[in-house]
Design a protein around this motif. Sequence first.
Motif, PDB file in Angstrom:
ATOM      1  N   GLU A 152       0.820  -1.220   0.000  1.00  0.00           N
ATOM      2  CA  GLU A 152       0.000   0.000   0.000  1.00  0.00           C
ATOM      3  C   GLU A 152       0.854   1.270   0.000  1.00  0.00           C
ATOM      4  OE1 GLU A 152      -3.262   0.046   2.668  1.00  0.00           O
ATOM      5  OE2 GLU A 152      -3.904  -1.982   2.162  1.00  0.00           O
ATOM      6  N   ASP A 155      -0.068   5.347  -5.301  1.00  0.00           N
ATOM      7  CA  ASP A 155      -1.418   5.754  -5.707  1.00  0.00           C
ATOM      8  C   ASP A 155      -1.715   5.357  -7.148  1.00  0.00           C
ATOM      9  OD1 ASP A 155      -2.244   7.657  -3.336  1.00  0.00           O
ATOM     10  OD2 ASP A 155      -0.180   8.196  -3.872  1.00  0.00           O
ATOM     11  N   LYS A 182      -2.247   1.561  -2.937  1.00  0.00           N
ATOM     12  CA  LYS A 182      -3.079   1.968  -1.807  1.00  0.00           C
ATOM     13  C   LYS A 182      -4.542   1.631  -2.102  1.00  0.00           C
ATOM     14  CE  LYS A 182      -0.107   5.935  -0.665  1.00  0.00           C
ATOM     15  NZ  LYS A 182      -0.031   7.416  -0.573  1.00  0.00           N
TER      16      LYS A 182
END
Length: 323
Positions: A152, A155, A182
């Motif tokens: 994570e 983006d 993420k």
Amino acid sequence: MPYITTDDFSEAYSKLHQRGLAFLASKFSWAAQDRTRSAFDDLGLQAANWWIVPAVRQRWNSLITGQPELPYEPYFMQQHLNGKTGLRMLSIGSGICSHEMVFAQSPHFSQVVCVDIAGNLLKAAAAKARELGLANMEFREVDLYKMDWPEETYDVVFFHASLHHFEAVEDLLQTKVPTTLKQGGLVLINEYAGPNRLQYPKAQIRAINEALQLIPEAYRRRFKTDILKRWVSGPGLWRMILADPSECVDSESIIPALHRHFEVVEERPYGGNLLMLVLKDIAHHFVDTHPESERVLQRIFAAEDAYLEDHKSDFIYGVYRKN
């Protein structure tokens, strides 16, 4: 699935004139990754492929963004990143990183990480980034199959003409990419997703040759050779593996795997089924257009449009969200 075709011989002759004997010799290495690297890691590479034609690039833009002068990078940011800042992007198979630099120059991204095995291209990209003052870019020469995938962290995971070079696409898109994205993160692709190893069906080869015949002989002299391009047979399987064992190795799995493991946010097919092979090695005739060459391009564009009415596009721009 032919193992060897007439195109293989004309391709070898063309590559001898375009890239030299040393390049051909590099294809006889036992190391598959070395053969792949030799296909791309060349700063002086000159070729005449469809992407060098301005009218072709405008066609892509029109089909993807709706505007011939609007490339997909700013379009993606306008449509999907509006109001967002501090984002992190991971680009896999980034090469010279020209697309990544567009993203790095925007206010949306605080970090753009470029990963590739082509060290020479990454070094050149790093120098260009320093020249542009892009301190938010990182360049990592690493094998995808050996790299870490931090959980994570990113983006956006980005593939520009690189995802079709990886084996086991299903595993990559089911495990590694979702792990490093993420929650709500995006996968952005601009990719070839057609037949594996460019082993086109007979109907497509027939349509390619029909389109080729729409081009006058004056525009069919192969780049840096005295050969006239008269016929396209498609590449043989042995040449595909010898020249670059990673080329389109699992390309047919890309779209099905993305649909299984991500939410489809946007998909824009933009063809290439005919144009890529029709223009291969003769694209240089269409870089500087005039009325006659423009009419020729419009004829082959129309031929591809007609073919796409009944066939899936080989090239796709797509945005997908982690579930």
